[in-house]
Design a protein around this motif. Structure first.
Motif, PDB file in Angstrom:
ATOM      1  N   ARG A 188       3.512  -0.427   4.484  1.00 28.15           N
ATOM      2  CA  ARG A 188       4.325  -1.363   5.275  1.00 28.15           C
ATOM      3  C   ARG A 188       3.461  -2.419   5.952  1.00 28.15           C
ATOM      4  N   ARG A 189       4.134  -3.504   6.409  1.00 32.09           N
ATOM      5  CA  ARG A 189       3.388  -4.447   7.247  1.00 32.09           C
ATOM      6  C   ARG A 189       3.398  -3.896   8.675  1.00 32.09           C
TER       7      ARG A 189
ATOM      8  N   ASN B 179       4.132  -5.145  11.542  1.00 33.21           N
ATOM      9  CA  ASN B 179       5.268  -5.427  12.435  1.00 33.21           C
ATOM     10  C   ASN B 179       6.617  -5.069  11.811  1.00 33.21           C
ATOM     11  N   ASP B 180       6.606  -4.246  10.761  1.00 34.77           N
ATOM     12  CA  ASP B 180       7.859  -3.798  10.133  1.00 34.77           C
ATOM     13  C   ASP B 180       8.672  -2.987  11.156  1.00 34.77           C
TER      14      ASP B 180
ATOM     15  N   ASN C 223       7.006   0.906  16.153  1.00 43.04           N
ATOM     16  CA  ASN C 223       7.849  -0.163  16.684  1.00 43.04           C
ATOM     17  C   ASN C 223       9.135   0.371  17.309  1.00 43.04           C
TER      18      ASN C 223
ATOM     19  N   GLU D  93       0.039  -3.016   3.850  1.00 45.42           N
ATOM     20  CA  GLU D  93       0.640  -3.474   2.590  1.00 45.42           C
ATOM     21  C   GLU D  93      -0.290  -3.217   1.395  1.00 45.42           C
TER      22      GLU D  93
END
Length: 480
Positions: free
Chosen positions: A309-310, A312-313, A319, A355
């Motif tokens: 994932r990135r 800031n996903d 998050n 990623e």
């Protein structure tokens, strides 16, 4: 029922005649919920309309009943408040429902498999069960370890008089419906026809002659024996900790590739890796991978951290966690963000590759990974820890339980494809009398598995004025 982790313990408490009422003169900080609780204060919560009470509640679970029970036990906890529970518990033995809790280990479930020295991934008081707050039990420590959690669960079972319901050292090998009217059972685990798999249960709903047969083996001081139990209702509470998820790539079987956090702790303890080693590779971006990063960071072991994932996903767990309550996880998240290759950041011995995915492992301890556009990199590593979740072992169910899942074509998965249950009873929508609890039903945090226990207890109490019996043969005497 099968599984003796926190969700199983909580359900046993509720089925043992422990009845939750709203405490007199208590005021819930949520004014809408408070108004609803004032309407029928003399009626126990298990007898109230859970759908009505939970309507409009919001929080970190998609289960309305989980949010309700959590709100009653820990009002405003997400805002850092420590308001007392608005519940009071009365012991009413005539409301108890006879039950057995079958589990491989002593009470505590998967917490036995988590290294005893590790800090827990939740605030301590979120690990607590009804009527003995965890922080009250753990008075002198600021931080709780997994070892403390196991001790607390065992203390809880003893203190609440639940031991007689628990049969430890049991391995359930089969759960099937036995329709006594037809004197036949469903086809075995290899059967593909769902009607033959679960027998003709559709025609026998509510029929007292329609029982589940639970088979397994029990190991105790007298040795190992087979057992059979018959029950009108069965609860699956076996969690998802049984088998770590694999990447399914070339070289994953090599001896320096591991799939558990305890393997990292073992390697550090045995001095197989240290500050001068080639970096270890950590794959994954969940809480277990974060624990591994923290552990390695503590011992100054160099880390390459690869995840798909990135940073800031919104789906990334970091998050979704409040910063003030989880500072160490936000530290890892910050490292993932600020230390992304190729920019050297402030953290020694750590580099992250957002990623990216692992392509393969090579025998000479090298790893090839690639970014999202397919550009490959090769890196020497000392060991790899693939920490991307785990899958339940449902081999004791026909077709590995797939017929019970939301998507019947895919294996059961806590995050992607849980057992399909009614939101307010946790009863399987495909098989009456069968319930799923905890991670199998998609509830992964201890604080939220307890709502499922409330829903099931409420459902079973409504189902029967005459409590169902657990009948046994073929060594059930040895079980007890």
């Amino acid at each position: 029922y099968s599984g003796n982790g926190p969700s199983g313990i909580c359900l046993s408490y509720l089925l043992s005649g422990n009845v939750p009422y709203v405490r007199r003169n208590s005021v819930h900080p949520n004014p809408i919920l408070q108004r609803k609780l004032e309407e029928t204060p003399e009626v126990p919560i298990v007898d109230q309309d859970l759908e009505y009470l939970s309507e409009g509640l919001e929080g970190r679970s998609s289960s309305p009943v989980a949010l309700l029970f959590d709100a009653l036990l820990r009002p405003d906890t997400d805002f850092g408040e420590t308001a007392d529970s608005v519940l009071t518990w009365w012991h009413e033995p005539d409301r108890a429902i006879p039950h057995l809790v079958l589990g491989k280990t002593l009470p505590g479930g998967a917490w036995h498999s988590i290294e005893g020295s590790m800090f827990t991934l939740s605030q301590g008081d979120w690990m607590g069960l009804p009527d003995i707050p965890f922080k009250q039990w753990l008075t002198k420590k600021k931080r709780a370890t997994a070892g403390d959690i196991v001790q607390y669960y065992q203390y809880y079972v003893a203190k609440k008089g639940l031991k007689k319901n628990f049969v430890c050292g049991t391995l359930v090998t089969s759960v099937k419906r036995l329709n006594l009217d037809l004197e036949e059972s469903y086809g075995g685990p290899d059967s593909k026809d769902s009607r033959s798999i679960w027998g003709s249960s559709q025609g026998s709903q509510g029929n007292r002659d329609s029982l589940f047969q639970v088979d397994g083996i029990v190991t105790n001081r007298g040795g190992t024996h087979p057992f059979t139990v018959y029950a009108e209702n069965v609860v699956l509470a076996t969690g998802t900790y049984d088998s770590p998820t694999q990447l399914g790539i070339q070289g994953e079987h090599l001896p320096f590739i591991h799939h558990t956090l305890s393997a990292l702790e073992e390697a550090v303890k045995n001095k197989e890796i240290g500050i001068m080693s080639d970096p270890i590779l950590i794959v994954g971006a969940g809480l277990t991978a974060a624990d591994a990063v923290l552990f390695a960071h503590h011992y100054s072991i160099p880390v390459i951290h690869v995840f798909r994932r990135r940073v800031n996903d919104p789906a990334l767990i970091f998050n979704q966690l409040p910063k003030t309550m989880y500072p160490e996880y936000h530290k890892v998240h910050q490292m993932m963000r600020e230390q992304a290759n190729p920019y050297p950041g402030p953290y020694e011995h750590y580099v992250s590759f957002p990623e990216h995915h692992v392509v393969c492992f090579l025998e000479d301890r090298k790893c090839i990974f690639a970014d999202k556009s397919g550009r490959q990199k090769i890196h020497p590593i000392s060991m790899a820890f693939v920490l991307i979740g785990s899958n339940p072992n449902l081999a004791y169910l026909p077709n590995n339980g797939m017929d019970l899942a939301v998507d019947c074509e895919q294996p059961v998965s806590s995050k992607r494809n849980p057992v399909d249950v009614d939101l307010f009873t946790y009863e399987s929508v495909h098989e009456k009398g069968l319930y799923a609890l905890g991670p199998l039903a998609g509830d992964n945090f201890v604080r939220f598995v307890q709502g499922g226990a409330l829903a099931i207890a409420s459902s079973l109490l409504k189902k029967t004025q005459n409590p169902p019996e657990c009948q046994g043969r073929d060594g059930l005497g040895k079980l007890e």
